[in-house]
Write a protein that holds these residues in place. Sequence first.
Motif, PDB file in Angstrom:
ATOM      1  N   LYS A  76      -9.447   9.227   4.413  1.00  0.00           N
ATOM      2  CA  LYS A  76      -8.223   9.882   4.977  1.00  0.00           C
ATOM      3  C   LYS A  76      -7.572  10.825   4.099  1.00  0.00           C
ATOM      4  N   GLU A  86      -1.840  11.243   4.842  1.00  0.00           N
ATOM      5  CA  GLU A  86      -2.014  10.054   5.821  1.00  0.00           C
ATOM      6  C   GLU A  86      -1.984   8.765   5.166  1.00  0.00           C
ATOM      7  N   LEU A  87      -2.781   8.930   3.830  1.00  0.00           N
ATOM      8  CA  LEU A  87      -2.767   7.506   2.881  1.00  0.00           C
ATOM      9  C   LEU A  87      -1.274   7.175   2.647  1.00  0.00           C
ATOM     10  N   THR A  95     -10.590  -1.578   0.087  1.00  0.00           N
ATOM     11  CA  THR A  95      -9.507  -2.723  -0.338  1.00  0.00           C
ATOM     12  C   THR A  95      -9.956  -3.570  -1.416  1.00  0.00           C
ATOM     13  N   GLU A 143     -12.454   1.224   4.145  1.00  0.00           N
ATOM     14  CA  GLU A 143     -11.586   1.856   5.168  1.00  0.00           C
ATOM     15  C   GLU A 143     -11.937   3.169   5.443  1.00  0.00           C
ATOM     16  N   ASP A 191       1.606   7.859   4.242  1.00  0.00           N
ATOM     17  CA  ASP A 191       2.295   7.194   5.352  1.00  0.00           C
ATOM     18  C   ASP A 191       1.803   5.947   5.705  1.00  0.00           C
ATOM     19  N   TYR A 192       0.468   5.768   5.489  1.00  0.00           N
ATOM     20  CA  TYR A 192      -0.129   4.439   5.817  1.00  0.00           C
ATOM     21  C   TYR A 192       0.249   3.350   4.732  1.00  0.00           C
ATOM     22  N   LEU A 193       0.689   3.884   3.419  1.00  0.00           N
ATOM     23  CA  LEU A 193       0.927   2.698   2.293  1.00  0.00           C
ATOM     24  C   LEU A 193       2.455   2.391   2.602  1.00  0.00           C
ATOM     25  N   LYS A 194       3.475   3.398   3.114  1.00  0.00           N
ATOM     26  CA  LYS A 194       4.757   3.226   3.389  1.00  0.00           C
ATOM     27  C   LYS A 194       5.163   2.313   4.469  1.00  0.00           C
ATOM     28  N   GLN A 195       3.955   2.409   5.458  1.00  0.00           N
ATOM     29  CA  GLN A 195       4.048   1.664   6.782  1.00  0.00           C
ATOM     30  C   GLN A 195       3.854  -0.103   6.258  1.00  0.00           C
ATOM     31  N   LEU A 196       2.705  -0.069   5.150  1.00  0.00           N
ATOM     32  CA  LEU A 196       2.476  -1.556   4.699  1.00  0.00           C
ATOM     33  C   LEU A 196       3.460  -1.946   3.970  1.00  0.00           C
TER      34      LEU A 196
END
Length: 119
Positions: free
Chosen positions: A104, A108-109, A95, A101, A111-116
């Motif tokens: 990944k 998966e990264l 970060t 972190e 998907d994680y960024l889309k969620q954020l």
Amino acid sequence: GSVERMFAVLCEHYGGKWPLWLSPRQVMVVPIHKDWNDYSQGVRDKLHAEGFYADVDLSKATFQKKVRNAQVEQFNFQLVVGEAEVKNDTVNIRTRDNKVEGEKKVDELIDYLKQLRAD
């Protein structure tokens, strides 16, 4: 007038550390060695295709300097790429506050960024 006022409120509230959905500098891909530049550019291209702002540091600076530059420039995430990451199709995530972190998969990264970005 009101747009400028709202922008001033946001600047003051976030202190330059913009959340991912608002940040003009979301992701910096940092290859440890020039051998991993092509893989790093592929990661950047995948992120661009998903609508994220991503860049790759292809400079001849040392690894520590590349990470430091990305932190100073307030990129939300630095994605470190070395031999292990290339073999495993992963990235190592840091970060802007230098919290590691961990590794990944690239998908998966994303998907994680889309969620954020959605939160």
